[in-house]
Design an enzyme around this catalytic site. Sequence first.
Site, PDB file in Angstrom:
ATOM      1  N   GLU A 155       0.624  -1.127   0.057  1.00 31.18           N
ATOM      2  CA  GLU A 155      -0.121   0.280   0.197  1.00 31.18           C
ATOM      3  C   GLU A 155       0.652   0.909  -0.246  1.00 31.18           C
ATOM      4  O   GLU A 155       1.013   2.346  -0.487  1.00 31.18           O
ATOM      5  CB  GLU A 155      -0.613  -0.074   0.946  1.00 31.18           C
ATOM      6  CG  GLU A 155      -2.786   0.204   0.957  1.00 31.18           C
ATOM      7  CD  GLU A 155      -3.286   0.034   2.315  1.00 31.18           C
ATOM      8  OE1 GLU A 155      -3.629  -0.986   2.075  1.00 31.18           O
ATOM      9  OE2 GLU A 155      -3.235   0.295   3.300  1.00 31.18           O
ATOM     10  N   HIS A 172       8.314 -26.279   0.777  1.00 33.62           N
ATOM     11  CA  HIS A 172       7.467 -27.275   0.147  1.00 33.62           C
ATOM     12  C   HIS A 172       6.114 -27.030  -0.955  1.00 33.62           C
ATOM     13  O   HIS A 172       5.496 -27.667  -1.001  1.00 33.62           O
ATOM     14  CB  HIS A 172       7.081 -28.693   0.996  1.00 33.62           C
ATOM     15  CG  HIS A 172       8.176 -29.026   1.795  1.00 33.62           C
ATOM     16  ND1 HIS A 172       8.797 -30.170   0.913  1.00 33.62           N
ATOM     17  CD2 HIS A 172       8.235 -28.634   3.163  1.00 33.62           C
ATOM     18  CE1 HIS A 172       9.810 -30.679   2.604  1.00 33.62           C
ATOM     19  NE2 HIS A 172      10.114 -29.463   3.337  1.00 33.62           N
ATOM     20  N   LYS A 231     -12.792   2.256  -2.018  1.00 34.49           N
ATOM     21  CA  LYS A 231     -14.405   2.590  -0.707  1.00 34.49           C
ATOM     22  C   LYS A 231     -14.787   2.726  -2.128  1.00 34.49           C
ATOM     23  O   LYS A 231     -16.337   2.957  -1.149  1.00 34.49           O
ATOM     24  CB  LYS A 231     -13.130   3.183   0.434  1.00 34.49           C
ATOM     25  CG  LYS A 231     -11.763   2.487   0.932  1.00 34.49           C
ATOM     26  CD  LYS A 231     -12.389   2.916   2.653  1.00 34.49           C
ATOM     27  CE  LYS A 231     -11.325   2.120   3.400  1.00 34.49           C
ATOM     28  NZ  LYS A 231     -10.337   3.097   4.572  1.00 34.49           N
TER      29      LYS A 231
HETATM   30  O1  PA5 Z   1      -3.311   1.578   5.833  1.00 37.48           O
HETATM   31  C1  PA5 Z   1      -4.589   1.879   5.936  1.00 37.48           C
HETATM   32  O2  PA5 Z   1      -4.713   3.183   5.492  1.00 37.48           O
HETATM   33  C2  PA5 Z   1      -5.352   0.804   4.824  1.00 37.48           C
HETATM   34  O3  PA5 Z   1      -5.114   0.095   5.028  1.00 37.48           O
HETATM   35  C3  PA5 Z   1      -6.323   1.177   6.300  1.00 37.48           C
HETATM   36  O4  PA5 Z   1      -5.963   0.747   7.393  1.00 37.48           O
HETATM   37  C4  PA5 Z   1      -8.015   0.229   5.955  1.00 37.48           C
HETATM   38  O5  PA5 Z   1      -8.558   0.763   4.903  1.00 37.48           O
HETATM   39  C5  PA5 Z   1      -9.050   0.482   6.961  1.00 37.48           C
HETATM   40  O6  PA5 Z   1      -9.228   1.901   7.357  1.00 37.48           O
HETATM   41  P1  PA5 Z   1     -10.177   2.446   8.798  1.00 37.48           P
HETATM   42  O7  PA5 Z   1      -8.960   2.370   9.272  1.00 37.48           O
HETATM   43  O8  PA5 Z   1      -9.964   3.695   7.897  1.00 37.48           O
HETATM   44  O9  PA5 Z   1     -11.291   1.589   9.082  1.00 37.48           O
END
Ligand code: PA5
Length: 476
Positions: free
Chosen positions: A300, A329, A443
């Site tokens: 990410e 394996h 989202k």
């Molecule tokens: O790293 C990030 O920002 C995302 O992976 C969020 O953690 C994930 O989308 C969940 O978001 P939130 O904590 O706002 O529900």
Amino acid sequence: MSKSPETKEISLQVDVNYMMSEYLGAREGISREEIQAKNQEFQEAVRHLKNKRSEMVWRDLPYNQDQVTEQIISFARQKKDACENFVVLGIGGSALGPMAVQQALNHLYYNELPKEQRGGWPRIYILDNVDPERFTHLLDIVDPAKTLFNVITKSGSTSETMAQFLIVVRLLRDRLGDAYKEHVVATTDAVKGNLIKIAQTENYPLFYVPEGVGGRFSELCPVGLLPAAMAGIDIKELLRGAAYMDQWIESKDEIWENPAYLRAVLHYLAYRKGKNISVMMPYADSLKYFADWYAQLWAESLGKRRTLAGEEIFAGQTPVKALGVTDQHSQVQLYTEGPFDKVINFLSVGQFRNSVVIPAGYEDIPAVSFLGGHTLNELMEVERVATEYALVQASRLNATILLPEVTPFTIGQLIYLFEVETAYAGELLKIDAFDQPGVEEGKNATYALMGRPGYEEARAKLNARPVKEAKYILKN
Ligand code: PA5
């Protein structure tokens, strides 16, 4: 952060030998000269990162969570006796860190142990999906009346988490009436989002995700600290480990002395040579979910279409999760003989918490009896060394991080090391390592398709997407 008397300063060891041309040859390996040639660029990136430190709020977490840590510990102690189960409702950065830390530091069958063997702490479940079967099955085994639900969402609006939350609140209300509020604790942004409004109106206990701390960099704030404390993990040690790593990193600007910069530089140069995949392969079941947490952090943060200057680059190494020895394996055949497109990262453990001797037996079959008298510990490490050897023989880049022991202190170091390594890799790639426009797009599409007000236009666009043709869908 003060150090309790019984704690030891055990440092991680970052070994990059087998990333180097001395072992892998000039074509695959990375030479000191290559690094030296770009030294100015790398030092410039170090300076940038240092200048940006105050914007990277997560870097202060090892130092500024003292007060909240006390609140969390006191909350956890208060809830401990009445609570049989602690369920995290969250996803992505709001779940992967808690999962990695639980698995690393608790008994590997923690939930199956009787409560007294869990130190009186509740069972821990981390529900990081909206699979209806998993949800139903969890509710088959936990009694809501004996459960504390920790809804964690930084944005306070993630559909998956809010859907889970709605289900749990309804269930609790139906079962417990007004007393349901005692079974919810929220972790969210202090101002933004919907959860904060609900939590304040309904008076749930609240812990805050500090402003500016992104999901995947949030393990060392209440997102990770509360679930860890509810399982009896020493969260002060976790933070102390992170601070220890921070001090190491901050005190060394020289690439060759700095574990985060060095690992990032080597991954960056490898990526430039076509190593598009970064495999994280812990040789310890306790570290299994660190590979999942790392995968999110690396993917990410670095998977970006544009540079900070707006040029299209489509950057990022694809993280792959593997587990030693299990995946020897399964995947190692590909790693040794497949395309030259990977860096393999091993996490190894110096001293496991248990030692298991393999007994002698079947002396008449030497191909079996040779194992007798050794330990599973030896076998685990020997197999890692054997894989490392096979990779080097096949000229495949690999690096190892040794945790002399798996403790809250070393886990704190590991979390912080990977976080800074990722931030520095972002600098080298000249991308924004802290946003996630691709995730936001997904989202938003979910909001639109699920009918969230304000997303009508997006919904119309999505509904106008090309229709799939039956001729490309096979069924018998
Ligand atoms: O790293 C990030 O920002 C995302 O992976 C969020 O953690 C994930 O989308 C969940 O978001 P939130 O904590 O706002 O529900």
